[in-house]
Design a protein around this motif. Sequence first.
Motif, PDB file in Angstrom:
ATOM      1  N   THR A  34       0.835  -1.198   0.000  1.00 19.49           N
ATOM      2  CA  THR A  34       0.000   0.000   0.000  1.00 19.49           C
ATOM      3  C   THR A  34       0.872   1.252   0.000  1.00 19.49           C
ATOM      4  O   THR A  34       0.616   2.213  -0.736  1.00 19.49           O
ATOM      5  CB  THR A  34      -0.921  -0.001   1.238  1.00 19.49           C
ATOM      6  OG1 THR A  34      -1.790  -1.125   1.180  1.00 19.49           O
ATOM      7  CG2 THR A  34      -1.753   1.269   1.288  1.00 19.49           C
ATOM      8  N   ALA A  35       1.916   1.228   0.829  1.00 15.05           N
ATOM      9  CA  ALA A  35       2.829   2.376   0.876  1.00 15.05           C
ATOM     10  C   ALA A  35       3.526   2.574  -0.456  1.00 15.05           C
ATOM     11  O   ALA A  35       3.706   3.699  -0.925  1.00 15.05           O
ATOM     12  CB  ALA A  35       3.855   2.170   1.996  1.00 15.05           C
ATOM     13  N   SER A  40       2.832   6.605   0.370  1.00 17.56           N
ATOM     14  CA  SER A  40       2.239   7.244   1.540  1.00 17.56           C
ATOM     15  C   SER A  40       3.205   7.222   2.714  1.00 17.56           C
ATOM     16  O   SER A  40       4.138   6.423   2.770  1.00 17.56           O
ATOM     17  CB  SER A  40       0.936   6.537   1.926  1.00 17.56           C
ATOM     18  OG  SER A  40       1.183   5.169   2.191  1.00 17.56           O
ATOM     19  N   GLY A  43       0.316   4.129   7.529  1.00 18.17           N
ATOM     20  CA  GLY A  43      -0.902   3.361   7.280  1.00 18.17           C
ATOM     21  C   GLY A  43      -1.195   2.430   8.442  1.00 18.17           C
ATOM     22  O   GLY A  43      -0.348   2.200   9.311  1.00 18.17           O
ATOM     23  N   THR A 129      -4.818   4.534   4.794  1.00 24.51           N
ATOM     24  CA  THR A 129      -3.561   5.041   4.242  1.00 24.51           C
ATOM     25  C   THR A 129      -3.497   6.543   4.470  1.00 24.51           C
ATOM     26  O   THR A 129      -4.449   7.267   4.152  1.00 24.51           O
ATOM     27  CB  THR A 129      -3.474   4.737   2.736  1.00 24.51           C
ATOM     28  OG1 THR A 129      -3.632   3.335   2.539  1.00 24.51           O
ATOM     29  CG2 THR A 129      -2.145   5.180   2.164  1.00 24.51           C
ATOM     30  N   LEU A 145      -6.188   1.442  -4.585  1.00 27.74           N
ATOM     31  CA  LEU A 145      -6.113   0.968  -3.212  1.00 27.74           C
ATOM     32  C   LEU A 145      -7.170  -0.092  -2.940  1.00 27.74           C
ATOM     33  O   LEU A 145      -6.902  -1.102  -2.281  1.00 27.74           O
ATOM     34  CB  LEU A 145      -6.304   2.136  -2.237  1.00 27.74           C
ATOM     35  CG  LEU A 145      -5.088   3.020  -1.973  1.00 27.74           C
ATOM     36  CD1 LEU A 145      -5.498   4.258  -1.179  1.00 27.74           C
ATOM     37  CD2 LEU A 145      -4.023   2.238  -1.215  1.00 27.74           C
TER      38      LEU A 145
END
Length: 340
Positions: A34-35, A40, A43, A129, A145
């Motif tokens: 996700t990062a 980002s 999270g 996030t 996402l």
Amino acid sequence: MTPGGDGFRLAEAVADVYGDLRLEPVLRRLLRHTARLTRSAAGSISLIDAAAGRYTKAAEYGAFCRLGDSFPLDEGATGRAFGSRRPVVIPEYGQLRAGHLAGADPVRRGPAAAVPIWWRGEVIAVSVTFAPAAGAFSARDVDDLEMLTQTAAGAIVRTGRFESLATALRRTGTVVTEAGAVRPVAPEVARVAADLVGGAGSGLRVGIVYRPEGVRVIVQDGTDGAAWADRPPRIAGGEVTVEKVRGWGVILRADIPYAMPAAPSPFTARESEVLEPLRQGLTYREIASRLGMSPKTVEKHVGAIMRKTGASNRTAAVVTALDNGWLGMGLGDSPHTATG
């Protein structure tokens, strides 16, 4: 479709998430991807207990988000996503009522996206996030996402399906005593033990001994009329003995391995070959090139896999195969394997 830019590949991320089906590694890897997807700053992932009306912070990165604590389902970004049943973008996290980031955390000044993770019509988790590199979440970011987080649903369910055997047996009203280092058992082990106890009648005493090689279930029936007194049940991969003891009634001892034999695979050898690259997220053309067949033949085998798993899409078919231990099982692995 491959979400994100800068070389991000969804297929590689999914294969990595499913590489080690234990809850903590699954959630850590999902957060890592996700990062990478949104670049980002932080999270977190929370697991939902809808029956209790609460959620628990189960994993985090880049911020202190009260890991391990539980909160009501109407609090924070997770509560917003659970209540909306869809992804939610919060323009400035610090303005959110009952947010859980520390007041001095710089990511509070940026946006947050909370994405629910579904399983069989229920929200089982929410991934939040914080502070993407672009400074805001576009509609494409949110779509990407959602695609990424939803691929982890099967892995989260599978890692969360294990419980104490005593907990499973106590649901039937049985009084249970445990000995040894208590460890979680797979659902199929709990079902075998529940069948043994359920077939014995009422007024039982049940003991569970956790041993390195497996769990021993001891069932005492104070009468001579236990259903299994004269015909001991059989357990695949285990052993059952029944003994009549004067003054004690009938005692059953069942040694059950922690890993029960997998259910027979319903796939043909060729379908099993297709299933592995399908798990890796390869396209029909890539699978065809790897296995030396035409894309249309691959499509036909994938259709058969989806029919046999009852799945509506490729990801669900792979999750079902993983859940049943069918990945890697070919035509010759079981005498009961289907040949259709």
